[in-house]
Design a protein around this motif. Structure first.
Motif, PDB file in Angstrom:
ATOM      1  N   GLN A   1      -5.628  -3.173   0.342  1.00 48.27           N
ATOM      2  CA  GLN A   1      -5.242  -1.522   0.665  1.00 48.27           C
ATOM      3  C   GLN A   1      -4.018  -1.525  -0.729  1.00 48.27           C
ATOM      4  O   GLN A   1      -3.121  -0.707  -0.277  1.00 48.27           O
ATOM      5  CB  GLN A   1      -4.725  -1.549   1.895  1.00 48.27           C
ATOM      6  CG  GLN A   1      -5.627  -1.673   2.690  1.00 48.27           C
ATOM      7  CD  GLN A   1      -5.690  -0.899   4.461  1.00 48.27           C
ATOM      8  OE1 GLN A   1      -4.544  -0.238   3.764  1.00 48.27           O
ATOM      9  NE2 GLN A   1      -6.042  -1.548   5.391  1.00 48.27           N
ATOM     10  N   SER A   2      -3.650  -3.308  -1.391  1.00 47.73           N
ATOM     11  CA  SER A   2      -2.494  -2.777  -1.553  1.00 47.73           C
ATOM     12  C   SER A   2      -2.389  -1.674  -3.966  1.00 47.73           C
ATOM     13  O   SER A   2      -3.464  -1.891  -3.559  1.00 47.73           O
ATOM     14  CB  SER A   2      -2.026  -4.151  -2.255  1.00 47.73           C
ATOM     15  OG  SER A   2      -1.040  -4.165  -3.869  1.00 47.73           O
ATOM     16  N   VAL A   3      -1.355  -1.208  -3.513  1.00 50.95           N
ATOM     17  CA  VAL A   3      -1.297  -0.247  -4.639  1.00 50.95           C
ATOM     18  C   VAL A   3      -0.660  -1.075  -5.876  1.00 50.95           C
ATOM     19  O   VAL A   3      -1.006  -0.608  -6.969  1.00 50.95           O
ATOM     20  CB  VAL A   3      -0.814   1.022  -4.816  1.00 50.95           C
ATOM     21  CG1 VAL A   3      -1.779   0.920  -3.361  1.00 50.95           C
ATOM     22  CG2 VAL A   3       0.159   0.811  -3.984  1.00 50.95           C
TER      23      VAL A   3
ATOM     24  N   LYS B   1       1.075  -0.601  -0.395  1.00 54.53           N
ATOM     25  CA  LYS B   1       0.181   0.152  -0.018  1.00 54.53           C
ATOM     26  C   LYS B   1       0.976   1.361  -0.392  1.00 54.53           C
ATOM     27  O   LYS B   1       0.387   2.225   0.045  1.00 54.53           O
ATOM     28  CB  LYS B   1      -1.003   0.156   1.348  1.00 54.53           C
ATOM     29  CG  LYS B   1      -0.188  -0.120   2.470  1.00 54.53           C
ATOM     30  CD  LYS B   1      -0.863  -0.215   3.494  1.00 54.53           C
ATOM     31  CE  LYS B   1      -1.743   1.364   4.131  1.00 54.53           C
ATOM     32  NZ  LYS B   1      -2.717   0.882   5.147  1.00 54.53           N
TER      33      LYS B   1
END
Length: 493
Positions: A490-492, A89
């Motif tokens: 929540q990983s980007v 994230k």
């Protein structure tokens, strides 16, 4: 050291290929462990001008995130220590890895299933697949659990409870017994009612059975994800990230002592003054130091400092074998919930990168939980192979497609065993370790946390930054990203 609450170590990351110039320091930092946390700490310290020495008992870097190459006449096969993928994230950390790896970093998509009692379920669960594959008893039992849910007392967010209680309270007995109970017992080696529920809050994104039903009925792209489907992955295995970083560190003057096992710490007036290690040749070496960043198992550090600590870890054995076919399935990995099957996950490395096996070939990796020194740990490959073949047949994989070559990789400290009440033991150990102001613990093993790779990397950066600034953030590192939310969603990346 002065104490502050916040750190800008991660926000101030510079590009991996353009280290900031810094005056040489006379201070010597020794980093114990060449995994993600240790390498990132070494990178930041060297960038600041420190003399840095990294010690690791392995002959290659990466720790649990290393990749092994298995060379054959057909070509090279690559096997990770488990099912790694880079998700985060933190956009700055993502940019760091992207620039470090360049075109060798691929974009991959995860596809997983659950195998249980001869049936295959999509993971995450979806309604059409569940209705098609689940037995009537599962569907009916889940319905009864859902109807009874409003009348059950909800366990409070801050209540100490077992994993079994946490799951049953939220999902009911039916889903617990089908998808959690046997798998959890096999993975951790202890009964689910003695395992703390702490890790479940960060690994299971569904709130309760009502949330399960709601999400099963939802359609379209707005359906919330229960895990990060897309991720970064290097062409030749996850360890390529840390092999590349290792080469960069060597160019920048970081000293590596590989194949050397740390054997003790020298102390004087509550400070670490030297690290003792034993080389592969059997000779003893002692390195004087000003600071130590330790990513080795927390109980081991406590032992060297005469601090009582009974915390322990679950080990993993990886049974790796090439296959004489191009594909076994389209799944990145399969969760193996049946107690009678040896492993907990079956992985096909080329699902992450097609370069993980020679053209026209694939490979498999069985992830087998065990304890260091037990029967599964010690069994030779030839003794284990008949059991692996039997499991392959149960899973619908043709064992005759294996070419007869296989090997094992071991991970001694794969998972911290978080039994009910472990928090008090961990807190007592942390309090005792904080008395040594020039010792900073980081990483999965060092902080006794079940964390992702990006969190370990961030911990390494934070550890280095606090030494550079002379600011004590050790408590912050121990609890970094310990929020009760599912981190993967929540990983980007």
């Amino acid at each position: 050291m002065r104490v502050v609450e916040e750190s800008n170590a991660i926000d101030d990351m510079s590009a991996a290929s353009e280290p900031r110039p810094a005056a040489e320091s006379h201070r010597h930092a020794v980093v114990l462990g060449a995994g993600p946390a240790g390498l990132m700490a070494a990178w930041r310290l060297r960038e600041a001008g420190y003399r840095v020495t990294v010690i690791d008992k392995a002959t290659t870097v990466g720790g649990m995130c290393a990749t092994l190459k298995f060379a054959t006449d057909d070509g090279d096969y690559y096997f990770d220590y488990g099912g790694h993928r880079f998700i985060t994230k933190n956009p700055k950390l993502l940019a760091f890895v992207d620039e470090l790896m360049g075109e060798t970093l691929l974009h991959a998509e995860r596809k997983s299933v659950i195998r249980f009692q001869g049936r295959t379920y999509d993971y995450p669960l979806n309604l059409p697949n569940l209705l098609k594959n689940a037995p009537f008893s599962l569907l009916f039992g889940t319905l009864l659990d859902w109807l009874a849910m409003p009348f059950k007392r909800r366990i409070g967010k801050d209540e100490e409870c077992s994993f079994a209680d946490w799951i049953e309270n939220r999902f009911g007995k039916t889903l617990y017994r089908h998808f959690f109970e046997g798998y959890t017992r096999k993975l951790w080696g202890i009964e689910p009612d003695t395992l703390s529920a702490d890790w479940a809050g960060q690994r299971i994104s569904l709130i309760d059975l009502k949330d399960v039903v709601r999400r099963l009925w939802q359609r379209g792209p707005s359906t919330p994800r229960t895990y990060a489907r897309k991720y970064r992955y290097p062409k030749l295995g996850f360890g390529q990230i840390f092999d590349t970083l290792h080469q960069r560190l060597l160019e920048q003057g970081v000293e590596f002592v590989m194949g050397a096992e740390v054997s003790g710490l020298e102390t004087q007036q509550q400070r670490i003054t030297a690290v003792r290690c034993r080389t592969a040749a059997g000779s003893e070496q002692q390195l004087a130091c000003d600071e130590v960043i330790a990513t080795l198992p927390l109980p081991q550090i406590c032992h060297w400092l005469n601090i009582p600590c009974e915390l322990s870890y679950r080990a993993l054995r990886f049974f790796n074998l090439p296959m004489q076919q191009q594909d076994v399935s389209d799944n990145t990995w399969q969760y193996l919930s049946d107690p009678g099957i040896l492993g907990t996950r079956l992985q096909e490395p080329r699902r992450r990168s097609p370069h993980m096996a020679p053209a026209g070939r694939t490979s498999l990796m069985f992830e087998i939980p065990c304890q260091q020194g037990d029967e599964l740990w010690q069994a030779d490959n030839e003794a284990l192979w008949p059991r692996i073949k039997a499991d392959m047949q149960r899973l619908g994989v043709d064992p005759t497609k294996a070419d007869g070559r296989y090997f094992t990789a071991y991970c001694e400290h794969a998972y911290p065993i978080m039994e009910v009440g472990y928090q008090r033991q961990r807190e007592a150990a942390i309090s005792a370790l904080l008395r040594y102001p020039n010792l900073v613990m980081a990483g999965r093993q060092g902080t006794f946390r079940y964390i992702f790779t990006d969190t370990a990397m961030e911990m390494g950066l934070m550890a280095a930054e606090m030494l550079i600034e002379g600011v004590d953030r050790r408590r912050q590192i121990f609890d970094h990203r310990n929020e009760n939310t599912v981190i993967e969603t929540q990983s980007v990346a």
